[in-house]
Structures are given as structure tokens and as C-alpha cells.
Design a protein around this motif. Sequence first.
Motif, short mmCIF file in Angstrom:
data_model
loop_
_atom_site.label_atom_id
_atom_site.label_comp_id
_atom_site.label_asym_id
_atom_site.label_seq_id
_atom_site.Cartn_x
_atom_site.Cartn_y
_atom_site.Cartn_z
N HIS A 294 0.83 -1.20 0.00
CA HIS A 294 0.00 0.00 0.00
C HIS A 294 0.87 1.25 0.00
CE1 HIS A 294 -2.85 2.99 1.89
NE2 HIS A 294 -3.54 2.56 0.86
N GLY A 295 1.92 1.27 0.82
CA GLY A 295 2.81 2.42 0.84
C GLY A 295 3.46 2.65 -0.52
N TRP A 296 3.88 1.57 -1.16
CA TRP A 296 4.50 1.68 -2.49
C TRP A 296 3.50 2.23 -3.51
CZ3 TRP A 296 9.60 0.75 -3.61
CH2 TRP A 296 9.97 0.75 -4.96
N ALA A 297 2.27 1.73 -3.48
CA ALA A 297 1.24 2.21 -4.40
C ALA A 297 0.96 3.69 -4.21
CB ALA A 297 -0.04 1.40 -4.21
N VAL A 298 0.95 4.15 -2.96
CA VAL A 298 0.70 5.56 -2.68
C VAL A 298 1.86 6.41 -3.17
CG1 VAL A 298 0.47 7.26 -0.82
CG2 VAL A 298 -0.90 5.17 -0.78
N GLY A 299 3.09 5.97 -2.91
CA GLY A 299 4.26 6.73 -3.39
C GLY A 299 4.28 6.86 -4.89
N ARG A 300 3.99 5.76 -5.58
CA ARG A 300 3.94 5.79 -7.05
C ARG A 300 2.82 6.70 -7.55
NH1 ARG A 300 8.29 4.12 -10.13
NH2 ARG A 300 9.27 2.34 -9.12
N ALA A 301 1.67 6.64 -6.86
CA ALA A 301 0.53 7.45 -7.30
C ALA A 301 0.78 8.94 -7.13
CB ALA A 301 -0.72 7.03 -6.52
N ILE A 302 1.46 9.32 -6.04
CA ILE A 302 1.81 10.73 -5.84
C ILE A 302 2.75 11.19 -6.94
CG2 ILE A 302 3.05 12.33 -4.32
CD1 ILE A 302 1.95 10.68 -1.95
N ALA A 303 3.75 10.36 -7.25
CA ALA A 303 4.69 10.72 -8.32
C ALA A 303 3.99 10.81 -9.67
CB ALA A 303 5.83 9.70 -8.37
N ALA A 304 3.11 9.86 -9.95
CA ALA A 304 2.40 9.88 -11.23
C ALA A 304 1.51 11.12 -11.36
CB ALA A 304 1.57 8.60 -11.38
N HIS A 305 0.92 11.52 -10.25
CA HIS A 305 0.07 12.70 -10.27
C HIS A 305 0.88 13.97 -10.52
CE1 HIS A 305 -3.23 15.38 -9.25
NE2 HIS A 305 -2.45 15.99 -8.37
N LEU A 306 2.00 14.09 -9.81
CA LEU A 306 2.81 15.31 -9.95
C LEU A 306 3.62 15.33 -11.25
CD1 LEU A 306 4.13 15.76 -6.28
CD2 LEU A 306 2.24 16.95 -7.41
N ARG A 307 4.07 14.18 -11.70
CA ARG A 307 4.91 14.11 -12.90
C ARG A 307 4.11 13.99 -14.19
NH1 ARG A 307 9.93 16.03 -12.02
NH2 ARG A 307 11.05 14.92 -10.36
N ASP A 308 3.03 13.20 -14.12
CA ASP A 308 2.35 12.83 -15.36
C ASP A 308 0.90 13.30 -15.44
OD1 ASP A 308 4.72 11.37 -15.77
OD2 ASP A 308 3.86 9.61 -14.76
N GLY A 309 0.43 13.98 -14.40
CA GLY A 309 -0.96 14.42 -14.42
C GLY A 309 -1.96 13.31 -14.21
N ALA A 310 -1.53 12.23 -13.57
CA ALA A 310 -2.41 11.09 -13.30
C ALA A 310 -3.48 11.50 -12.28
CB ALA A 310 -1.59 9.91 -12.78
N PRO A 311 -4.49 10.64 -12.07
CA PRO A 311 -5.56 10.97 -11.12
C PRO A 311 -5.02 11.24 -9.72
CG PRO A 311 -6.19 9.11 -12.47
CD PRO A 311 -4.76 9.38 -12.78
#
Length: 379
Positions: A294-311
Motif C-alpha cells: 500500500h505504501g508503495w502504491a501511494v508513493g507511485r501514485a503521488i509521483a504519477a500525479h505530480l509528474r504525469d498528471g495522473a488521477p
Amino acid sequence: MADPSPLPAADLVVVGASFAGAACAIAAAQRGLRVCVLERKRDPGEKLRTTGIIVKEAAERTLLNRLPSRMTRQVEEVRLYAPSLKQVALAAPGYYFLTTDTPAVMRWLAEQMRANGVDLRLGAAFNACERSGDGWRVDGVGTTRFLVGADGARSRVARRCGLGEVRQFLYGIEYEFPGAVLARPEALHCFISKRYAPGYIGWIAQSPTGIQAGLALRHDPAHARAPDIDGFLLRAGRAGGLPRHLRPGHTRAGLIPCSGPVFDMARDRAILVGDAAGIVSPVTAGGIHSAWEHGWAVGRAIAAHLRDGAPPPEQVAVEAAPRFRAKRALRWAYDRLQFDWPFDLLLHSPPLRWAAERVYFHKRGSQGSGELDHPRRRN
């Protein structure tokens, strides 16, 4: 002209450097985010509250597969003891657990964070924060785009940010016996006993550095009861192969969430992971694998949001959290229907074996070795 929107001090601040916090920090840092981790302890290996037992999935499918072999010990069998101390041996083809030199593992995790560019600040407690624009202002750090609480069952981040809090707990205590060796070091010894461990179990296991032995029980603040670990070890120690006349070295103790994920674990760029989010099995109280994922998924999601405009990562955090529906049902039943006599009577029955397989081996078929002698009948 001065820049009206100066860069924040960090893209992500993580509070807590245990498994969930480390996973979140490393995952985000590997995507190039500026990550700061606050850990109140000066030594990440001191005053631990985890048994450090790692399941096969975490040992093979996460960064933990790089742990130095000297820090782990493979255990392939579970010996389950009824209150009468009758026992049955359980195993699953290819399945194992790793007991660990947990202080060394936590220090290794700190090294991994720094090797991945994380600004790890030891001896830095999280005290307060407040909303600042699209992020948070954290005391001692400055502004950050996202704030993640990986700070345990009594999360300060949850309270300061108005997020959900864990309400139901087990209370566990564990002794370490450095240098000691069990008579049967190949097994994880688990004891069912309403007298000593109502709502949970006791355990004895061989680690790379000695023996770890503990128990946990349901925590009721209105009727607090201290775990009688000394009485438990006098009763169960011989059956579990614990040498006599041992004196414990370090003692671990703390609260363990047991009600599943908290509601409102993520909002307004503040997210909870690990024990703070209730990401712990309500039945086994195991949390390392699910907390890491879960921690890994959250870290990746934050990066994807800030870097790639992900949800928004808040949505990902909620969706990635395990629901533990079946285990929450088992927790409800165990809390209300635990009696010693059914375990004594049904220890070797197919229904109890079926349940044990799903608790310990995650739905794998077991290879039970059949009924074992009552320990008091052995010479």
C-alpha cells in the motif's frame, strides 16, 4: 520581480520510517520527487513494535527481496497448539516465513532510503502542520505538496489533518532472548489460549539472533489488562522448545490495529499508510506485506500525479487498501465466540485445518503431518 509561487521545500513529506513509510518514500524518490522522511527515533532500529516476521510474498515481490541473508531466517512450518498444548504441524508446498534481525532490517531500510535520494531526518518528531495553498506546511520542514502519515496506530498526522483514526486494537508484547536456540527452530510455534491471549495468540520463533516469544490480546481501554507473558511462557515454553532459565534482552510492546482500513484515510493531499491507515490483517495482525504494497502504491501514485498528471493519489490510496472482508468477519467471530474447548476438541479436524490454512498460508493447501503427541507425554 520575486517569484510569487516559490517551490515547496519538498514534494512529499512522510512521517515514519518503518515499512510503509519507507516503501512510500522510496517509490516516490525513484520517480524523481523530493522526499523528506521524519522519524522521531535517532536510531531506526530501537524501540520497535513489530515482530519483523515477513511472509513469502513480501520476501519475493518487494524491495525486501534484497535483504542480506544474515538478517533473515527461513521458517517453513507452523506448529499450532490448542489450549491443552496438543499440537498439529502445518506446512504448504513452497511456502515460508522469514524471521528477521528486525533492528538490522530497519537500519537497512534507512540506508535504502538514503541511497535512493530520500532526505531522511532521524530524531525529528512530527509536531504540527497546517494547510498551505495546495499542500501543507509542516513544522521543521516547510511546505510540501503531499503529506503521508506512516506514524503508527496512534497517528498524529491523522489527528492533525482530520483523517480517520484506528479505533480497535490488540495489545502485544514480545521478549527477545539473544543467542538462545529452540529445540525445534524450524517451526513458527503458535498458541491458542483464551486465558493468556483472548482475541489473538501467543508465539515462539527462532530468529537470526536468538528467540522471540510474545503474545497479544484484545485491547479494551475500559478494562485494561496487561498481557501475562511470563505466565504464558511458563505454561507454553516447554511445549514450544524454549530453553529454561532464560532472561529476556529487549522487550517490544505496542498497539496493533485489528479492525481493517480506517474510513477517510486520504483527503486534501494528506494520506495515511501502514498502521496509521489500519492496513493490518484483522486476524493474523500481520502488516508488513500489505503495508509495504500500500505504501508503495501511494508513493507511485503521488509521483504519477505530480509528474504525469495522473488521477489524484487520494483515490488510489483508498482503492489500493486491502479490505480484509473475510478476515474482518473472522475477527468479529473470534472476539465473540472464542472458547478453549472447541480448539482442544477440533484441533485435528478438517474444518479447523481449513481455517488455519487460510490464516497462515493464504488459501494454499497444507501438508499436515497429522496428530502429534501431547507434549506432557513425551520423555
